[in-house]
Design an enzyme around this catalytic site. Sequence first.
Site, PDB file in Angstrom:
ATOM      1  N   HIS A 187       0.706  -1.288  -0.100  1.00 32.18           N
ATOM      2  CA  HIS A 187       0.354  -0.245   0.372  1.00 32.18           C
ATOM      3  C   HIS A 187       0.722   1.116  -0.069  1.00 32.18           C
ATOM      4  O   HIS A 187       2.020   1.466  -0.834  1.00 32.18           O
ATOM      5  CB  HIS A 187      -0.646  -0.466   1.178  1.00 32.18           C
ATOM      6  N   ASP A 234       2.829   5.127  -6.750  1.00 29.90           N
ATOM      7  CA  ASP A 234       4.403   4.596  -5.972  1.00 29.90           C
ATOM      8  C   ASP A 234       5.245   4.617  -7.787  1.00 29.90           C
ATOM      9  O   ASP A 234       6.186   5.272  -6.887  1.00 29.90           O
ATOM     10  CB  ASP A 234       3.900   3.724  -5.470  1.00 29.90           C
ATOM     11  N   HIS A 242      -3.080  -2.467  -9.795  1.00 27.39           N
ATOM     12  CA  HIS A 242      -3.954  -1.355  -8.546  1.00 27.39           C
ATOM     13  C   HIS A 242      -4.954  -2.610  -8.900  1.00 27.39           C
ATOM     14  O   HIS A 242      -5.158  -3.047  -9.380  1.00 27.39           O
ATOM     15  CB  HIS A 242      -4.106  -0.239  -9.356  1.00 27.39           C
TER      16      HIS A 242
HETATM   17  N1  CMC Z   1       4.641  -7.811 -10.320  1.00 27.39           N
HETATM   18  C1  CMC Z   1       4.507  -8.134 -10.632  1.00 27.39           C
HETATM   19  N2  CMC Z   1       2.969  -9.358 -11.110  1.00 27.39           N
HETATM   20  C2  CMC Z   1       2.133  -8.892  -9.913  1.00 27.39           C
HETATM   21  C3  CMC Z   1       2.548  -7.026  -9.224  1.00 27.39           C
HETATM   22  C4  CMC Z   1       3.257  -6.759  -9.360  1.00 27.39           C
HETATM   23  N3  CMC Z   1       3.880  -5.319  -9.326  1.00 27.39           N
HETATM   24  N4  CMC Z   1       0.916  -7.127  -9.395  1.00 27.39           N
HETATM   25  C5  CMC Z   1      -0.289  -7.925  -8.789  1.00 27.39           C
HETATM   26  N5  CMC Z   1       0.805  -9.290 -10.171  1.00 27.39           N
HETATM   27  C6  CMC Z   1       0.426 -10.603 -10.634  1.00 27.39           C
HETATM   28  C7  CMC Z   1      -0.060 -11.428  -9.318  1.00 27.39           C
HETATM   29  O1  CMC Z   1       1.318 -12.069  -9.525  1.00 27.39           O
HETATM   30  C8  CMC Z   1      -1.428 -12.345  -9.707  1.00 27.39           C
HETATM   31  O2  CMC Z   1      -0.780 -13.351 -10.709  1.00 27.39           O
HETATM   32  P1  CMC Z   1      -1.313 -14.095 -10.589  1.00 27.39           P
HETATM   33  O3  CMC Z   1      -2.203 -14.426 -11.750  1.00 27.39           O
HETATM   34  O4  CMC Z   1      -0.128 -15.202 -11.916  1.00 27.39           O
HETATM   35  O5  CMC Z   1      -1.093 -15.326  -9.588  1.00 27.39           O
HETATM   36  C9  CMC Z   1      -1.962 -11.111 -10.447  1.00 27.39           C
HETATM   37  O6  CMC Z   1      -0.978 -10.089 -11.331  1.00 27.39           O
HETATM   38  C10 CMC Z   1      -3.412 -10.409 -10.090  1.00 27.39           C
HETATM   39  O7  CMC Z   1      -2.752  -9.929  -8.808  1.00 27.39           O
HETATM   40  P2  CMC Z   1      -3.484  -9.908  -7.687  1.00 27.39           P
HETATM   41  O8  CMC Z   1      -2.203 -10.241  -5.898  1.00 27.39           O
HETATM   42  O9  CMC Z   1      -4.282 -11.049  -7.108  1.00 27.39           O
HETATM   43  O10 CMC Z   1      -3.515  -8.532  -7.190  1.00 27.39           O
HETATM   44  P3  CMC Z   1      -4.382  -7.445  -6.396  1.00 27.39           P
HETATM   45  O11 CMC Z   1      -5.346  -6.341  -6.885  1.00 27.39           O
HETATM   46  O12 CMC Z   1      -4.857  -8.385  -5.048  1.00 27.39           O
HETATM   47  O13 CMC Z   1      -2.993  -6.647  -5.621  1.00 27.39           O
HETATM   48  C11 CMC Z   1      -1.711  -4.848  -5.934  1.00 27.39           C
HETATM   49  C12 CMC Z   1      -3.082  -4.880  -6.161  1.00 27.39           C
HETATM   50  C13 CMC Z   1      -1.500  -3.231  -5.508  1.00 27.39           C
HETATM   51  C14 CMC Z   1      -1.204  -4.671  -4.084  1.00 27.39           C
HETATM   52  C15 CMC Z   1      -0.854  -5.964  -6.375  1.00 27.39           C
HETATM   53  O14 CMC Z   1      -0.531  -5.357  -7.647  1.00 27.39           O
HETATM   54  C16 CMC Z   1       0.385  -4.995  -5.540  1.00 27.39           C
HETATM   55  O15 CMC Z   1       1.349  -6.240  -4.878  1.00 27.39           O
HETATM   56  N6  CMC Z   1       1.349  -4.376  -6.807  1.00 27.39           N
HETATM   57  C17 CMC Z   1       3.073  -4.493  -5.997  1.00 27.39           C
HETATM   58  C18 CMC Z   1       2.776  -3.571  -4.809  1.00 27.39           C
HETATM   59  C19 CMC Z   1       2.187  -1.325  -5.418  1.00 27.39           C
HETATM   60  O16 CMC Z   1       2.607  -0.882  -6.300  1.00 27.39           O
HETATM   61  N7  CMC Z   1       1.985  -0.837  -4.556  1.00 27.39           N
HETATM   62  C20 CMC Z   1       0.761   0.171  -4.440  1.00 27.39           C
HETATM   63  C21 CMC Z   1      -0.539   0.339  -4.743  1.00 27.39           C
HETATM   64  S1  CMC Z   1      -1.010   2.159  -5.263  1.00 27.39           S
HETATM   65  C22 CMC Z   1      -1.158   3.215  -4.082  1.00 27.39           C
HETATM   66  C23 CMC Z   1      -1.793   2.301  -3.327  1.00 27.39           C
HETATM   67  O17 CMC Z   1      -2.854   3.202  -3.236  1.00 27.39           O
HETATM   68  O18 CMC Z   1      -1.924   1.945  -1.972  1.00 27.39           O
END
Ligand code: CMC
Length: 452
Positions: free
Chosen positions: A270, A365, A309
């Site tokens: 986050h 970010d 996201h």
């Molecule tokens: N790098 C590589 N793979 C990713 C990433 C990433 N940053 N984010 C998601 N994935 C993949 C994940 O491994 C999964 O793949 P698979 O379907 O093969 O298992 C797929 O994409 C879906 O991921 P998820 O974890 O189910 O997606 P989510 O909606 O639960 O997570 C997130 C959203 C923001 C937590 C995630 O994209 C992430 O960890 N990003 C990196 C951290 C980040 O930049 N966070 C800041 C968000 S913006 C500021 C805020 O508002 O907080």
Amino acid sequence: MADASESLTVTDNRTGQTYELPIEEGAIRASALRLIKLNDEDPGLLSYDPGYIATASCRSAITFIDGERGILRYRGYPIEELAEHSSFLEVAYLLVSGELPNDQELALWVDEIKHHTLVHENIRKFVDGFHHDAHPMGILISTVAALSTFYPDAKDIDDAAKRRLQIVRMTAKSATLAALAFRHAMGFPYVYPDNDLSYTGNFLSMMFKMAELKLKPEPALERGLDVLFMLHADHEQNCSTSAMRQVGSSRPDPYSAAAAAVAALYGPLHGGANEQVLRMLTEIARPENVAGYVARAKDGKRRLMGFGHRVYRSYDPRGRVARQVADDVFKVTGINPLLETALELERVALSDDYFLSRQLYPNVDFYTGMIYQAMGFPVDMFPVLFAIGRMPGWLAQWEENLLDEEQKINRPRQLWVGHGIRHYVPMGHRAPYAGTRLALQAASAAPPRPGR
Ligand code: CMC
């Protein structure tokens, strides 16, 4: 009976019974599922939604996001227009009151905020107690919580005037607490607020003033940071805002709820992501190392921080504005040397099917860390800057939750997957140890961290 065109017909194949569930504002009420039962003893069906992928926890009129089309609006106003024409304090007013202020209202609001920027001297002494390398987010969580002990009137959350006073206090003091955390870590003397400056100018002064009598913030940096605060000011029901509402639902004072929100923001998925982006770019170091790093992210060994996201499935509109801020700030500070690596990372990821098929685009970010670094903020401070910006959003959401007559104490249900009943086994009759006891032993055997 619901209008058939605005309802969902469900057949329970266990019983053959059919139910009609009304659809309101694009949602069914999960509580309607409780009517779907096997028999009279059955408490009824639950919905199971880890991570709240498809659960609306509230009705809200504060922030609108359309993740498919990359739209973000505060109280109806597009983020791009606010970022161009408004200021952080004006946006804070908009979020907490619902309307843009007229000139008198804005002047009064700014004046009120300025008169609440000081913190009690005991807070300053409290900060002195932290270790020199304490993470500033840890200090912020603790000092926001500590404010609750200084303002016992904050418990009176049913009194609108007292609620407003806490909103003013917290908006004003979060910047002061953030600067205190930084000055403590650096071993610099604390700088008291300067009311001649703007909110953001004063924050820069509390952060960076040294021996000069007055710090005159560089206008491009002051404006750039003010815009970044606006970009972060609210983002509907994200993890930290949900924490604010969740804790607020048991009706403590707002400082205690805000401390929980700051803690939720701290995590690397986050608000801690901006810090991790910088660490990642520093680790990648050069554009030629990008391809190998991206390959490892595709193996699931690591994530590309600043990508992806939960809601945005095309671009993050805040990212576009942040890129413009980066251009303006780099004109004054010089280009962040990590920019070349970042642009290469963006190019490689956005031409790779792994990221495209999962709709993983750069989020806000991805850019903010490089701007903060160019402005002179240490990496540890990045999530703290996010927290200063998000404070008015948390407060607006907290109050909306309190005033929503449908809201109750938040208390989700669970699907039980544990043992059935087991009777107590006396010591000496138990099996040799299992994994948990082994883990405890390992933890107690770990050497203490040097210097502690
Ligand atoms: N790098 C590589 N793979 C990713 C990433 C990433 N940053 N984010 C998601 N994935 C993949 C994940 O491994 C999964 O793949 P698979 O379907 O093969 O298992 C797929 O994409 C879906 O991921 P998820 O974890 O189910 O997606 P989510 O909606 O639960 O997570 C997130 C959203 C923001 C937590 C995630 O994209 C992430 O960890 N990003 C990196 C951290 C980040 O930049 N966070 C800041 C968000 S913006 C500021 C805020 O508002 O907080």
